[in-house]
Structure formats: C-alpha cells, structure tokens
Design an enzyme around this catalytic site. Structure first.
Site, mmCIF file in Angstrom:
data_model
loop_
_atom_site.group_PDB
_atom_site.id
_atom_site.type_symbol
_atom_site.label_atom_id
_atom_site.label_comp_id
_atom_site.label_asym_id
_atom_site.label_seq_id
_atom_site.Cartn_x
_atom_site.Cartn_y
_atom_site.Cartn_z
ATOM 1 N N GLY A 74 8.421 7.401 7.118
ATOM 2 C CA GLY A 74 7.798 7.415 7.610
ATOM 3 C C GLY A 74 8.049 7.918 8.940
ATOM 4 N N ARG A 130 6.193 10.222 1.102
ATOM 5 C CA ARG A 130 7.178 9.236 0.786
ATOM 6 C C ARG A 130 7.990 9.110 -1.255
ATOM 7 N NH1 ARG A 130 8.385 4.972 3.596
ATOM 8 N NH2 ARG A 130 6.726 4.837 5.443
ATOM 9 N N ASP A 140 12.467 2.803 12.129
ATOM 10 C CA ASP A 140 13.471 0.766 12.359
ATOM 11 C C ASP A 140 14.988 0.453 12.830
ATOM 12 O OD1 ASP A 140 10.637 0.422 11.166
ATOM 13 O OD2 ASP A 140 11.708 0.500 9.529
ATOM 14 N N ASP A 189 16.963 4.857 2.497
ATOM 15 C CA ASP A 189 17.187 5.744 1.197
ATOM 16 C C ASP A 189 16.408 7.206 0.693
ATOM 17 O OD1 ASP A 189 16.444 3.146 -0.127
ATOM 18 O OD2 ASP A 189 14.207 3.816 -0.440
ATOM 19 N N LYS A 224 17.133 9.097 10.111
ATOM 20 C CA LYS A 224 15.630 8.696 10.954
ATOM 21 C C LYS A 224 15.412 8.134 10.338
ATOM 22 C CE LYS A 224 12.277 8.949 8.826
ATOM 23 N NZ LYS A 224 11.384 8.510 7.518
ATOM 24 N N THR A 225 14.611 7.337 11.117
ATOM 25 C CA THR A 225 13.673 6.033 10.847
ATOM 26 C C THR A 225 13.971 5.193 12.273
ATOM 27 O OG1 THR A 225 13.086 4.065 9.666
ATOM 28 C CG2 THR A 225 15.051 4.589 10.914
HETATM 29 P P1 FBP Z 1 10.727 5.240 7.086
HETATM 30 O O1 FBP Z 1 11.927 3.725 6.539
HETATM 31 O O2 FBP Z 1 10.425 5.591 6.392
HETATM 32 O O3 FBP Z 1 11.508 5.801 8.467
HETATM 33 O O4 FBP Z 1 9.430 4.248 7.588
HETATM 34 C C1 FBP Z 1 9.444 2.743 8.723
HETATM 35 C C2 FBP Z 1 8.250 2.360 9.031
HETATM 36 O O5 FBP Z 1 7.670 3.424 9.801
HETATM 37 C C3 FBP Z 1 8.218 0.862 8.863
HETATM 38 O O6 FBP Z 1 8.673 0.729 9.814
HETATM 39 C C4 FBP Z 1 6.867 0.441 7.890
HETATM 40 O O7 FBP Z 1 6.619 -0.408 8.165
HETATM 41 C C5 FBP Z 1 6.531 1.269 7.025
HETATM 42 O O8 FBP Z 1 7.305 2.585 8.050
HETATM 43 C C6 FBP Z 1 5.429 2.106 6.878
HETATM 44 O O9 FBP Z 1 5.244 2.920 6.131
HETATM 45 P P2 FBP Z 1 3.798 3.919 6.114
HETATM 46 O O10 FBP Z 1 3.749 4.752 7.242
HETATM 47 O O11 FBP Z 1 3.981 3.921 4.220
HETATM 48 O O12 FBP Z 1 2.563 2.986 6.465
#
Ligand code: FBP
Length: 553
Positions: free
Chosen positions: A81, A145, A205, A176, A202-203
């Site tokens: 993400g 992803r 979250d 991951d 990175k994230t």
């Molecule tokens: P990452 O763990 O890859 O950084 O992504 C987190 C996130 O932003 C979450 O907060 C959210 O649930 C998810 O990605 C949404 O994923 P997508 O962009 O595939 O809809």
C-alpha cells in the site's frame, strides 16, 4: 506540465539528514556493534538463514569512508500500500548513489515486486527524479502486492539482476515485504549471486516497529491527515450539535492509526481492536459501551459525538471471527453455487440458518441486513469473506441504534440519534509527506545506499532517535533476521517479522485509557488542523503523539 503552487514549493524543500550523514559521502564511516539474535526461535531462524543470521548491528558516524570502490547498479521496488514519503526514499537513495559515483545507476522496477520478475523497469535520471521530490504517492514507479516468496521467483530475480549487472535491490515495504527481503537476501547469498538486499520500513498502519525500528514511514503523515479531518468533523459536530459521526480509519489489523488519531483529536469514543480481543468483547458489549456515551451525552442535551472505529476491528471480536470461519465453510467448494442459485434473500437466509451453529446464528441475526448480505457478496479469490470490506462504521452505528431503541422502550434514554458515516483511508496514503516523513524517508533511502556501499546484505535501513530533531537522529542498519520469529501461516511454520500490535500496557494506550471516560461524557475535542510545511518548528516538525509518549515525552 502544470503543478500546484504547493507542489512547486515542495520540490525545492531540502530534506534534513541525520547529523552523521551530513558531512558528505567521503565522511561517512561505519561502526559495527554487537552480533544479533532473532527476537525468538533463535535456533530455527539461524538454521533457515545460515548466511545472513547473527550479523552485527551497525551505526554510521563521521569519519573516513572506507567502503571499497565499486560501481553500483541498484534496483528499487515499492511494495504494498502507498505511504507518504516513498518518493523521498527513492530520492535519498538516488542522491547518495550519484554522490558516490556519477556512473552508478538506479533502476526502478515498476508496479511492485512483479516489475522485477517481469523485468519491467525504468532508469532514473535527474530530470525524472526531480519531479517527485517531497511529493506523496508511489507513482514514481508504481507499487503492487505480488509477493516475492518462492524459489522459482528468486531464480527469476537472480537472472534479471545478472542481466543488468545489478549489485543490490532495495525493497520498500511492510512486515511481509521485508520478511521476503530477508529470504531473498539469504537466497542471493546462498547462490553466491553477489547481489545484496536492503529493506526500508514502510506502512501507514504503523505495525512494522520494534525495539530497533521506532516507526514505519507514512504513519506520521497519514495520521495527521486523518486527524485534521476528524478534528474538522468534531468542530462541525460541536457546531450543529445534531449528528453522531462514526469514522472508520485504515489499519488492516493493528489499531495504531485509530489510537494516534484519538490522541490527536480526543473524540468521545475510539475502539482499540487489541483491547476488544484481550477482553473478548462481543458485538453487543461494544455497542452497549458506545451507547452508554451516547446516552450520557444526550442526558446533557448533547445529541452529537464522534466515534473512531479501526478498520480491522471486527476480526478481533471473537464471536465475529468464528462466524466468518463458519461462513467460509458454509460456502466452500460447490456449496457456493447452491447458495448463489437461490432466488430470494429469504431462501438464502434459511440456507444460512440451517448451516450455522446456534451461537454464530445469534451473532448473524443481530447484524443489519446490509452487513449480512455483504458477508455473502464480497469474497476474495479464495472464496473467503473479505473482512476489510465490511462497513464496520455502519455496523456499529446500527447496533448502537438498536441498543438505544431498547433503552427508549424502558425509558432510560430520551435523546435523538442521527448517525453519519465516514471512511478515512486512501485520503491519507498519498498526501504530501509531512516534514517528518520527508526527512525520515530521504534519510532511509540515503542510508540504504550507505549499507549497500559498505557491502551489507539482508539489512533494514534504520534511522532512530526520531522524537529528537533530525540533527540528532542516528543512522545505521539492523539484520532483518533479528526481528524474526516463527509463526503459523497457511498451515506451515514460517519465519516472519513479528507484526507490532497496540500494546495495552504501552504508554500511548495507557494515556488514552486514563482519559477516555472523560472524553466520552464531556466535549474535549482537539482540532489539530492541516499539516504545516512552513512556519514555526513547533507546528512543522511535530512527531506523532504515539512516538512522543513511547519516548516518555
Ligand atoms: P501496507 O501494509 O501494504 O502498507 O498497506 C496497508 C493498507 O494501507 C491498509 O491500511 C489497508 O487495509 C490496505 O492497505 C488497503 O489495501 P489496498 O490498497 O490493496 O486496497
């Protein structure tokens, strides 16, 4: 190309490096520290990573650069993400690489890890990279992803690296992706490819953190963006005094984002998924808890409020996860066709009633019909319910309404309850990075190159002491295996970086816990306003409340 006035200004911003990286490339020396051990399961992790386990932690300091002269051809990948600041990691990496030797080359693999497997890339130059400095988004090369996790994929990656003479790969990703970076690093070492792998944390979250990594990048900007919006909603609620706002915020599993937003805005309610799991709270208990605040405020004539709901909360409600498991079973294989062939919702409902246990049916029965239907509509490619798509903000407001209707009947509640719903997620992931994220990310990228130049493999770029001014930040590296333990994944024991959930005995949660009763009954809203990029230090260079509390500040 027309760009906004702010973007124009941000392109000129000079990100701050940690003090020890400021003296020019020739003045960066390395200091090796202690050998490391994984956080748990040491023997198993050591056996799985014979070439990369146990390496020393390292710190950079001012001194003669003794790294061997070597032409570097580096490939960079953005994984998962979007998170504000990703472009600056690439810029920092590029600048350090070119400052070391103009002949060095930076490849950007497009669309995430699949770009490496498909050999889909661009080569960065000044003109291209300069358009992205200090901007949000991952559009510089795109993200994806695809997981790099199988031997076949690693072999393809090795071939692609060989073809271009690539000496190192930098993977910018979450827990991951960095776990996979460690496995790839081990593969490259075991096969003597000579290619190094460096990860960057990175994230938005915020769940990639531990005693070494103080926070993942993007968390600062995303939470400030959501908090601005929540603060604005609070002010609107306090002005009109007629709505209860249910705000779901992103964070696939951990509640760091929700908690940080609560610390910044002091809403009436904030659910914390980790607490829900710890206390084994049921849907009825959670809605009763929210309804108590609605009723207490209504008794004062305040038929308004703000509740923050973390995106992943329903997965932490024990009875709800049992229900999801049963639904997945109920529709496994051909049974899904049988179910889909039923013409009306009434028939489908009877099918469900027949297939669920009494306990799960009781949970299912209290859900609003739209949510019940969502559970059967939204399936992932494996046929499982996609819990993250459940509109939990609507689920809880409906359950609270049902609870208040009961209270009305027995005369314990006389207020008005008009809920509104919001989901803040994608709005925050590509915002212009705050100065903190712009500086932190640029430093992570710059530092990643220094790790490459000094020959490290399977390391995470590490910048610490982040609650202090950038001058005092500490740059270095940490073997990724240090952060690993064994966990059960898809029926197998796997080495993974431990995901950091909200610690209920940690200082951020404790602060929240100590204040939430007052916030629920009174109106204590805080209005943080928009991210400030220019102006006094105390508004431009703020770290998160989470980081400040964790550091005891
Ligand atoms: P990452 O763990 O890859 O950084 O992504 C987190 C996130 O932003 C979450 O907060 C959210 O649930 C998810 O990605 C949404 O994923 P997508 O962009 O595939 O809809």
């Amino acid at each position: 190309m027309i760009i906004s006035p702010l973007q124009k200004q941000r392109l000129q911003y000079n990100p701050k490096l940690p003090g020890m990286l400021r003296h020019g490339i020739k003045e960066i020396s390395v200091k090796e520290g202690e050998e490391t051990r994984s956080v748990a399961d040491q023997e198993k992790i050591a056996a799985l990573f014979p070439n990369t386990y146990g390496k020393k932690e390292i710190t950079f300091e001012k001194g003669e650069n003794t790294s061997p002269a070597k032409k570097q051809v580096v490939g960079v990948i953005l994984s998962g993400g979007q998170a504000p600041g990703g472009h600056n990691v690439v810029c920092g990496l590029y600048d350090a690489l070119k400052a070391t030797d103009k002949e060095n080359v930076l490849f950007g693999f497009k669309g995430g890890p699949s770009g490496l497997l498909e050999d889909d890339y661009l080569i960065f130059d000044d003109e291209y990279i300069d358009q992205f400095r200090n901007t949000g988004g991952f559009d510089i090369i795109g993200s994806g992803r695809t997981k790099l996790e199988t031997e076949e994929q690693f072999a393809v990656a090795a071939e692609v690296c060989k073809k271009h003479g690539i000496t190192a790969i930098v993977i910018i990703g979450g827990d991951d992706s960095n776990t996979n970076a460690a496995v790839l690093a081990e593969y490259f070492a075991a096969h003597e490819t000579g290619v190094q792998v460096i990860g960057c944390p990175k994230t938005i979250d915020g769940d990639l953190k531990n005693e070494d990594i103080e926070c993942s990048f993007g968390f600062d900007t995303a939470t400030k963006t959501y908090s601005e919006l929540i603060g604005n909603i609070e002010r609107d609620a306090n002005s009109a005094k007629k709505y209860w706002h249910f705000v779901k915020v992103m964070g696939r599993s951990a509640s760091h984002v929700a908690l940080e937003c609560a610390l910044e805005t002091q809403p009436n309610i904030c659910l914390v998924s980790e607490e829900v799991a710890e206390k084994k709270m049921s849907l009825a208990q959670i809605s009763n808890y929210i309804a108590d605040s609605v009723a207490a405020r209504a008794a004062k004539g305040w038929n308004f409020g703000v509740a923050i709901i973390p995106e992943g909360v329903v997965e932490f409600v024990p009875e709800f996860s049992v229900l999801i498991k049963e639904i997945n079973e109920l529709l496994a294989g051909e049974k899904a066709q049988e179910f889909n062939a039923l013409a009306s919702w009434k028939e489908k409902y009877a099918f469900i009633e027949n297939g669920l246990t009494k306990e799960s049916m009781a949970v299912f029965a209290i859900l609003p019909e739209t949510i019940q239907q969502q559970l059967f509509l939204e399936r992932d490619p494996h046929g499982n319910v996609q819990v993250s798509l459940i509109e939990s903000e609507k689920l809880f407001s409906a359950l609270v309404k049902a609870n208040l209707d009961e209270r009305k009947k027995n005369g314990t509640y006389k207020g008005k309850f008009s809920p509104l719903h919001h989901f803040f997620g994608y709005e925050g992931r590509c915002a212009f990075p705050s100065n903190f994220d712009a500086d932190y990310c640029y430093s992570l990228g710059y530092n990643a190159f220094m790790l490459i130049q000094y020959g490290y493999n399977g390391y995470l770029s590490k910048i610490s002491n982040l609650s202090k001014p950038a001058e005092e930040w500490v740059a270095g590296g940490m073997p990724i295996t240090k952060m690993m333990n064994m966990e059960r994944r898809h029926g197998e024991d796997k080495p993974v970086i431990r995901k950091a959930l909200v610690e209920l005995d940690g200082k951020p949660f404790k602060y929240f816990e100590a204040h939430r009763e007052q916030w629920a009954a009174e109106t204590c809203y805080l209005y943080p306003g928009a991210i400030q990029y220019y102006g006094p230090d105390e508004v431009c260079n703020l770290t998160t409340r989470t980081l400040a509390l964790e550091k005891g500040e």
